[in-house]
Design a protein around this motif. Structure first.
Motif, PDB file in Angstrom:
ATOM      1  N   ALA A   2       4.612  65.897  40.497  1.00 45.58           N
ATOM      2  CA  ALA A   2       4.632  67.408  40.152  1.00 45.58           C
ATOM      3  C   ALA A   2       4.742  68.070  41.463  1.00 45.58           C
ATOM      4  CB  ALA A   2       3.463  67.581  39.437  1.00 45.58           C
ATOM      5  N   ARG A  54       5.187  62.834  35.283  1.00 45.04           N
ATOM      6  CA  ARG A  54       3.992  63.794  34.985  1.00 45.04           C
ATOM      7  C   ARG A  54       3.302  63.589  33.669  1.00 45.04           C
ATOM      8  NH1 ARG A  54       7.683  67.294  37.730  1.00 45.04           N
ATOM      9  NH2 ARG A  54       8.314  68.184  35.704  1.00 45.04           N
ATOM     10  N   GLN A  72       1.413  60.689  39.330  1.00 48.93           N
ATOM     11  CA  GLN A  72       1.850  61.911  38.428  1.00 48.93           C
ATOM     12  C   GLN A  72       1.678  63.036  39.428  1.00 48.93           C
ATOM     13  OE1 GLN A  72      -0.972  60.846  35.451  1.00 48.93           O
ATOM     14  NE2 GLN A  72       0.596  60.641  33.984  1.00 48.93           N
ATOM     15  N   ASP A  73       0.575  63.399  40.169  1.00 49.72           N
ATOM     16  CA  ASP A  73       0.547  64.617  40.978  1.00 49.72           C
ATOM     17  C   ASP A  73       1.692  64.546  42.009  1.00 49.72           C
ATOM     18  OD1 ASP A  73      -1.608  65.196  39.509  1.00 49.72           O
ATOM     19  OD2 ASP A  73      -3.011  64.540  40.971  1.00 49.72           O
TER      20      ASP A  73
END
Length: 103
Positions: free
Chosen positions: A11, A89, A7-8
């Protein structure tokens, strides 16, 4: 933890620059998982297979972020990539809640 890293990665627009660090963290997590499975004595491979799937998805995210840097990329394609990154994300790689037991 691997889902949160993915997810990071989705992003961060500078993921291309941090790819080596991300890949090393994922390999480390995968090796720890394999060692843990061996210690427990379970021969289930679903956790390992899931970890490998996260690594493949991470590679896809990296490829898409490199594609976003192309000046000739159609606006619709840019929007579609951005929408997918937003879903990763918010909800993890499968588009569902990423709170997986043991992950």
């Amino acid at each position: 933890m691997m889902f949160h890293d993915l997810q990071d990665k989705a992003a961060d627009p500078n993921t291309v620059a941090h790819n080596c660090i991300w890949r090393a963290r994922l390999h480390h997590c995968l090796l720890r998982l394999v060692r843990w499975i061996e210690k427990v004595g379970k021969r289930e491979l679903s956790a390992v297979e899931g970890s490998l799937a996260v690594m493949r998805l991470g590679s896809a995210v990296l490829s898409l972020q490199e594609l976003l840097r192309e000046p000739a990329l159609a606006p619709g394609t840019k929007r579609a990539i951005g929408v997918r990154f937003g879903r990763i994300r918010r909800n993890g790689p499968a588009g569902q809640e990423s709170e997986v037991p043991g992950a």
